[in-house]
Design a protein around this motif. Structure first.
Motif, PDB file in Angstrom:
ATOM      1  N   ASN A  31       0.849  -1.192   0.000  1.00 31.92           N
ATOM      2  CA  ASN A  31       0.000   0.000   0.000  1.00 31.92           C
ATOM      3  C   ASN A  31       0.884   1.241   0.000  1.00 31.92           C
ATOM      4  O   ASN A  31       1.769   1.376   0.839  1.00 31.92           O
ATOM      5  N   GLN A  32       0.649   2.145  -0.930  1.00 31.75           N
ATOM      6  CA  GLN A  32       1.529   3.315  -1.089  1.00 31.75           C
ATOM      7  C   GLN A  32       1.391   4.334   0.039  1.00 31.75           C
ATOM      8  O   GLN A  32       2.259   5.189   0.209  1.00 31.75           O
ATOM      9  N   TYR A  33       0.317   4.251   0.829  1.00 36.66           N
ATOM     10  CA  TYR A  33       0.105   5.223   1.897  1.00 36.66           C
ATOM     11  C   TYR A  33       0.481   4.699   3.276  1.00 36.66           C
ATOM     12  O   TYR A  33       0.795   5.476   4.169  1.00 36.66           O
ATOM     13  N   ASP A  34       0.443   3.376   3.458  1.00 37.13           N
ATOM     14  CA  ASP A  34       0.678   2.802   4.777  1.00 37.13           C
ATOM     15  C   ASP A  34       1.193   1.370   4.622  1.00 37.13           C
ATOM     16  O   ASP A  34       0.459   0.489   4.166  1.00 37.13           O
ATOM     17  N   ALA A  35       2.431   1.127   5.012  1.00 34.29           N
ATOM     18  CA  ALA A  35       3.037  -0.206   4.885  1.00 34.29           C
ATOM     19  C   ALA A  35       2.381  -1.224   5.813  1.00 34.29           C
ATOM     20  O   ALA A  35       2.563  -2.426   5.646  1.00 34.29           O
ATOM     21  N   GLU A  36       1.611  -0.749   6.802  1.00 34.15           N
ATOM     22  CA  GLU A  36       0.906  -1.652   7.716  1.00 34.15           C
ATOM     23  C   GLU A  36      -0.607  -1.657   7.442  1.00 34.15           C
ATOM     24  O   GLU A  36      -1.393  -2.006   8.317  1.00 34.15           O
ATOM     25  N   ALA A  37      -0.981  -1.304   6.240  1.00 32.16           N
ATOM     26  CA  ALA A  37      -2.400  -1.238   5.891  1.00 32.16           C
ATOM     27  C   ALA A  37      -3.040  -2.622   5.933  1.00 32.16           C
ATOM     28  O   ALA A  37      -2.451  -3.606   5.499  1.00 32.16           O
ATOM     29  N   ILE A  38      -4.251  -2.660   6.479  1.00 32.48           N
ATOM     30  CA  ILE A  38      -5.043  -3.885   6.493  1.00 32.48           C
ATOM     31  C   ILE A  38      -6.406  -3.542   5.901  1.00 32.48           C
ATOM     32  O   ILE A  38      -7.185  -2.783   6.494  1.00 32.48           O
ATOM     33  N   ALA A  39      -6.674  -4.093   4.723  1.00 32.24           N
ATOM     34  CA  ALA A  39      -7.946  -3.856   4.048  1.00 32.24           C
ATOM     35  C   ALA A  39      -9.032  -4.722   4.682  1.00 32.24           C
ATOM     36  O   ALA A  39      -8.762  -5.790   5.234  1.00 32.24           O
ATOM     37  N   CYS A  40     -10.270  -4.261   4.568  1.00 31.96           N
ATOM     38  CA  CYS A  40     -11.426  -4.991   5.077  1.00 31.96           C
ATOM     39  C   CYS A  40     -12.344  -5.312   3.910  1.00 31.96           C
ATOM     40  O   CYS A  40     -12.706  -4.421   3.140  1.00 31.96           O
ATOM     41  N   GLU A  41     -12.708  -6.589   3.784  1.00 34.13           N
ATOM     42  CA  GLU A  41     -13.569  -7.038   2.696  1.00 34.13           C
ATOM     43  C   GLU A  41     -14.789  -7.742   3.263  1.00 34.13           C
ATOM     44  O   GLU A  41     -14.708  -8.397   4.294  1.00 34.13           O
ATOM     45  N   MET A  42     -15.911  -7.576   2.553  1.00 32.51           N
ATOM     46  CA  MET A  42     -17.130  -8.266   2.938  1.00 32.51           C
ATOM     47  C   MET A  42     -17.732  -8.968   1.727  1.00 32.51           C
ATOM     48  O   MET A  42     -17.566  -8.514   0.593  1.00 32.51           O
ATOM     49  N   ARG A  43     -18.406 -10.052   2.006  1.00 34.04           N
ATOM     50  CA  ARG A  43     -19.087 -10.819   0.959  1.00 34.04           C
ATOM     51  C   ARG A  43     -20.064  -9.911   0.210  1.00 34.04           C
ATOM     52  O   ARG A  43     -20.726  -9.073   0.808  1.00 34.04           O
ATOM     53  N   HIS A  44     -20.122 -10.069  -1.082  1.00 32.54           N
ATOM     54  CA  HIS A  44     -20.981  -9.321  -2.006  1.00 32.54           C
ATOM     55  C   HIS A  44     -20.493  -7.903  -2.286  1.00 32.54           C
ATOM     56  O   HIS A  44     -21.002  -7.269  -3.194  1.00 32.54           O
ATOM     57  N   PHE A  45     -19.562  -7.367  -1.498  1.00 34.11           N
ATOM     58  CA  PHE A  45     -19.151  -5.983  -1.665  1.00 34.11           C
ATOM     59  C   PHE A  45     -17.669  -5.814  -1.971  1.00 34.11           C
ATOM     60  O   PHE A  45     -17.246  -4.772  -2.432  1.00 34.11           O
ATOM     61  N   GLY A  46     -16.852  -6.805  -1.657  1.00 32.74           N
ATOM     62  CA  GLY A  46     -15.411  -6.657  -1.831  1.00 32.74           C
ATOM     63  C   GLY A  46     -14.842  -5.747  -0.758  1.00 32.74           C
ATOM     64  O   GLY A  46     -15.312  -5.730   0.384  1.00 32.74           O
ATOM     65  N   LYS A  47     -13.843  -4.963  -1.131  1.00 33.55           N
ATOM     66  CA  LYS A  47     -13.178  -4.084  -0.167  1.00 33.55           C
ATOM     67  C   LYS A  47     -14.132  -2.972   0.250  1.00 33.55           C
ATOM     68  O   LYS A  47     -14.670  -2.255  -0.575  1.00 33.55           O
ATOM     69  N   ILE A  48     -14.323  -2.863   1.566  1.00 33.57           N
ATOM     70  CA  ILE A  48     -15.224  -1.824   2.077  1.00 33.57           C
ATOM     71  C   ILE A  48     -14.476  -0.731   2.831  1.00 33.57           C
ATOM     72  O   ILE A  48     -15.033   0.325   3.084  1.00 33.57           O
ATOM     73  N   GLY A  49     -13.244  -0.975   3.221  1.00 35.63           N
ATOM     74  CA  GLY A  49     -12.500   0.020   3.982  1.00 35.63           C
ATOM     75  C   GLY A  49     -11.209  -0.558   4.508  1.00 35.63           C
ATOM     76  O   GLY A  49     -10.701  -1.560   3.992  1.00 35.63           O
ATOM     77  N   TYR A  50     -10.703   0.086   5.575  1.00 35.65           N
ATOM     78  CA  TYR A  50      -9.420  -0.299   6.171  1.00 35.65           C
ATOM     79  C   TYR A  50      -9.516  -0.290   7.691  1.00 35.65           C
ATOM     80  O   TYR A  50     -10.324   0.446   8.265  1.00 35.65           O
ATOM     81  N   PRO A 105     -21.404 -24.098   7.512  1.00 40.35           N
ATOM     82  CA  PRO A 105     -21.268 -24.021   6.047  1.00 40.35           C
ATOM     83  C   PRO A 105     -21.864 -22.749   5.447  1.00 40.35           C
ATOM     84  O   PRO A 105     -21.537 -22.383   4.330  1.00 40.35           O
ATOM     85  N   GLU A 106     -22.709 -22.056   6.190  1.00 34.58           N
ATOM     86  CA  GLU A 106     -23.314 -20.812   5.696  1.00 34.58           C
ATOM     87  C   GLU A 106     -22.492 -19.573   6.047  1.00 34.58           C
ATOM     88  O   GLU A 106     -22.816 -18.465   5.616  1.00 34.58           O
ATOM     89  N   SER A 107     -21.435 -19.730   6.832  1.00 37.14           N
ATOM     90  CA  SER A 107     -20.631 -18.591   7.264  1.00 37.14           C
ATOM     91  C   SER A 107     -19.943 -17.924   6.075  1.00 37.14           C
ATOM     92  O   SER A 107     -19.484 -18.581   5.138  1.00 37.14           O
ATOM     93  N   ASP A 108     -19.845 -16.606   6.142  1.00 34.63           N
ATOM     94  CA  ASP A 108     -19.181 -15.841   5.083  1.00 34.63           C
ATOM     95  C   ASP A 108     -17.692 -16.154   4.958  1.00 34.63           C
ATOM     96  O   ASP A 108     -17.099 -15.859   3.928  1.00 34.63           O
ATOM     97  N   VAL A 109     -17.072 -16.764   5.968  1.00 39.52           N
ATOM     98  CA  VAL A 109     -15.647 -17.097   5.843  1.00 39.52           C
ATOM     99  C   VAL A 109     -15.408 -18.008   4.650  1.00 39.52           C
ATOM    100  O   VAL A 109     -14.372 -17.931   3.995  1.00 39.52           O
ATOM    101  N   HIS A 110     -16.370 -18.864   4.341  1.00 39.35           N
ATOM    102  CA  HIS A 110     -16.229 -19.797   3.215  1.00 39.35           C
ATOM    103  C   HIS A 110     -16.267 -19.076   1.866  1.00 39.35           C
ATOM    104  O   HIS A 110     -15.701 -19.555   0.892  1.00 39.35           O
ATOM    105  N   PHE A 111     -16.915 -17.941   1.817  1.00 42.56           N
ATOM    106  CA  PHE A 111     -17.046 -17.187   0.572  1.00 42.56           C
ATOM    107  C   PHE A 111     -15.960 -16.126   0.431  1.00 42.56           C
ATOM    108  O   PHE A 111     -15.690 -15.645  -0.662  1.00 42.56           O
ATOM    109  N   LEU A 112     -15.323 -15.757   1.548  1.00 38.58           N
ATOM    110  CA  LEU A 112     -14.320 -14.695   1.539  1.00 38.58           C
ATOM    111  C   LEU A 112     -12.891 -15.201   1.405  1.00 38.58           C
ATOM    112  O   LEU A 112     -12.013 -14.466   0.976  1.00 38.58           O
ATOM    113  N   SER A 113     -12.625 -16.421   1.802  1.00 37.79           N
ATOM    114  CA  SER A 113     -11.264 -16.947   1.785  1.00 37.79           C
ATOM    115  C   SER A 113     -11.077 -17.943   0.651  1.00 37.79           C
ATOM    116  O   SER A 113     -11.933 -18.787   0.414  1.00 37.79           O
ATOM    117  N   GLU A 114      -9.953 -17.825  -0.015  1.00 38.31           N
ATOM    118  CA  GLU A 114      -9.635 -18.782  -1.073  1.00 38.31           C
ATOM    119  C   GLU A 114      -9.098 -20.088  -0.506  1.00 38.31           C
ATOM    120  O   GLU A 114      -9.221 -21.131  -1.125  1.00 38.31           O
TER     121      GLU A 114
END
Length: 131
Positions: A31-50, A105-114
């Protein structure tokens, strides 16, 4: 461990946020602004923030991205607990909570992680022992 999530995606605003919603935390070392950046992603929306990493954006009582960075692997998960205006407070899942999510099996972790097997639970366990 609690974290503050800010800088919501302007396309979705705070619409993806829901109480107890699962958020995938993804390190962004290039990340060009913060070397310790941690992005936040949600199912159906992708990256939503940090995960907040500034004294101006980290809510009191929560952990900054810099403090969290070495406590998780390249990706991990949190659950939204509070939503206040343009800020969400999420709780980083304990290893036991993470296993519970995997067993659902319905948890979003299954849809968010490869690849859930690449999550380093030993690192997470050590992080929770230190807090």
């Amino acid at each position: 461990m609690y974290i503050t999530i800010t800088a919501f995606n302007s396309l979705h605003g705070d619409k993806p946020l829901k109480h107890n919603g699962i958020v995938k935390l993804v390190k962004e070392p290039s990340n060009q602004y913060d070397a310790e950046a941690i992005a936040c992603e949600m199912r159906h929306f992708g990256k939503i923030g940090y995960v907040a990493n500034s004294t101006k954006t980290v809510a009191m009582g929560t952990m900054s991205a810099g403090r969290l960075y070495d406590k998780i692997g390249d990706e991990y998960f949190a659950k939204i607990k509070f939503i206040i205006n343009a800020v969400a407070i999420a709780q980083v899942l304990t290893p036991e909570e993470f296993i519970d999510e995997i067993e659902n099996p319905e948890s979003d972790v299954h849809f968010l992680s490869e690849n859930l097997e690449k999550i380093d639970l030993d690192l997470i366990k050590k992080s929770f022992e230190g807090d």
